[in-house]
Design an enzyme around this catalytic site. Structure first.
Site: not given
Length: 400
Positions: A136, A141, A167, A256, A355, A377
């Site tokens: 939200e 977390s 998602t 997870r 590179g 997650e």
């Protein structure tokens, strides 16, 4: 070098996932990175393939659920279903992680449904593409700080609140929404609800522009007096303050390792491309000589590869534990923390090692894609906190 061979019975699935990644995902990877918000229509046929694999019990490369209870609980394991999903996910994300996240009916919400839904709900929501809505504007977390509310009104729950960074929030058929039944009762009152698209009061506010995984849509959702059938609540409606919200959090024990597998796939892609570029540049990578006696680029590559191997093993362990009905919360967080951190460093270092060649290949894209895998997650910091609590035997109140 320590390694773990994939089970032989998973060979066909791994090969199918690799072929899809190599022949479909890779060729269109750059196309949909540039054409953000355009739905990759090439994925429809693969969604049907994964449906068949999942229904056959072999597992696919999408979202499945960790079933802790049910009539087959006494049988011990699920014949490697979770491990198969992880192995398939690694291969598909070797192709393109954003495209995997765009696969119909393989959303993170499907993992939530698969983990905690009743048998009746599993059947009713079969074939549905479900996103997951947790974060939200004022809650990231700390899932316990969720402010979206759900109020029982007759045979419906009325949802109010806003969710961000969802998602597949625009493309999915439904969203698994986390909301609280009673803010005063803390974590225990948080429940998850399946909210189908088209439900009055459910609005997709906008779709975000992103740094990476641009093939996947990420949406902001709003729920305003949104009436959801009571039978769409996942798990039990009772508020058990003694148990907390372990039932809802159980979803993460499955998702997870999946996100860790996504990171493993991207990391492997970056390492393989870097090896190719270094070899063409005349840099030899020798596993029979100490790293400090080799070219500096070779020594750095060997260090990155060792980091990848450890993340890979942790990820497979967490999936194996789920298949064998072993509590895997600690291992799931360890795998997510290690893989998320490793893929970011590996992808960035690979760009540094190659590179200008890295800019011309997909390496720079993988470096952009990698960052989110260390964030969603559960962030790196949250995973380390969970691991510390588990190892030290501390509660969330004792160790914050």
């Amino acid at each position: 070098m320590i390694n773990l061979e994939a089970p032989k019975k998973a060979g066909a699935l791994i090969n199918q996932a690799y072929q899809a990644a190599a022949e479909v995902f890779r060729p269109i990877s750059r196309k949909y990175d540039r054409a953000e918000h355009t739905y990759p229509s090439e994925l429809d046929m693969f969604a049907a393939l994964l449906d068949g694999l999942n229904s056959s019990g072999e597992g696919g490369a999408g979202a499945a659920g960790v079933r802790r209870s049910g009539p087959d609980k006494e049988k011990g394991n699920r014949n490697g279903a979770n491990l198969n999903v992880v192995l398939g996910t690694i291969e598909m994300c070797w192709g393109d992680v954003g495209l995997l996240l765009s696969m119909p009916r393989q959303g993170l919400g499907n993992a939530a449904i698969g983990s905690v839904a009743t048998d009746e709900q599993l059947q009713r929501f079969s074939g549905m593409w479900a996103a997951m809505a947790i974060t939200e504007p004022s809650c990231g977390s700390d899932s316990a700080a969720i402010t979206a509310t759900a109020r029982l009104d007759g045979d419906h729950y009325v949802l109010n609140g806003e969710k961000i960074f969802v998602t597949s929030g625009e493309r999915a058929d439904a969203v698994v929404v986390w909301a609280t039944l009673d803010k005063s009762k803390g974590r225990a009152a948080i429940k998850s609800f399946v909210v189908e698209k088209g439900t009055p009061g459910f609005e997709v506010v906008r779709v975000e522009h992103k740094l990476g995984i641009r093939a996947s849509d990420t949406a902001v959702l709003r729920f305003e007096n949104c009436r959801v059938p009571a039978e769409n609540l996942l798990g039990t409606p009772e508020i058990d303050t003694a148990k907390g919200f372990a039932g809802v959090m159980q979803t993460f024990d499955n998702t997870r390792p999946l996100v860790a597998a996504m990171a493993i796939g991207v990391a492997r892609a970056a390492l393989e491309e870097t090896r190719r570029i270094l070899t063409e540049a005349g840099v030899e990578i020798d596993y029979d000589r100490p790293a400090n006696s080799q070219h500096a680029a070779a020594a750095e590559f060997l260090r990155l590869e060792a980091d990848y191997e450890s993340a890979y093993l942790l990820t497979l362990e967490s999936a194996w534990m789920a298949d064998n009905r072993k509590p895997n919360s600690l291992q799931a967080s360890m795998a997510k923390a290690k893989a998320g951190r490793s893929v970011v460093e590996i992808a960035l270092k690979c760009v540094e090692l190659t590179g200008a060649y890295g800019e011309e290949s997909l390496l720079e894209k993988w470096a952009r894609d990698a960052k989110i895998l260390d964030i969603f997650e559960g962030t790196q910091q949250i995973q380390q906190l969970i691991v510390a609590r588990r190892v030290l035997g501390k509660s969330s109140a004792e160790l914050k």
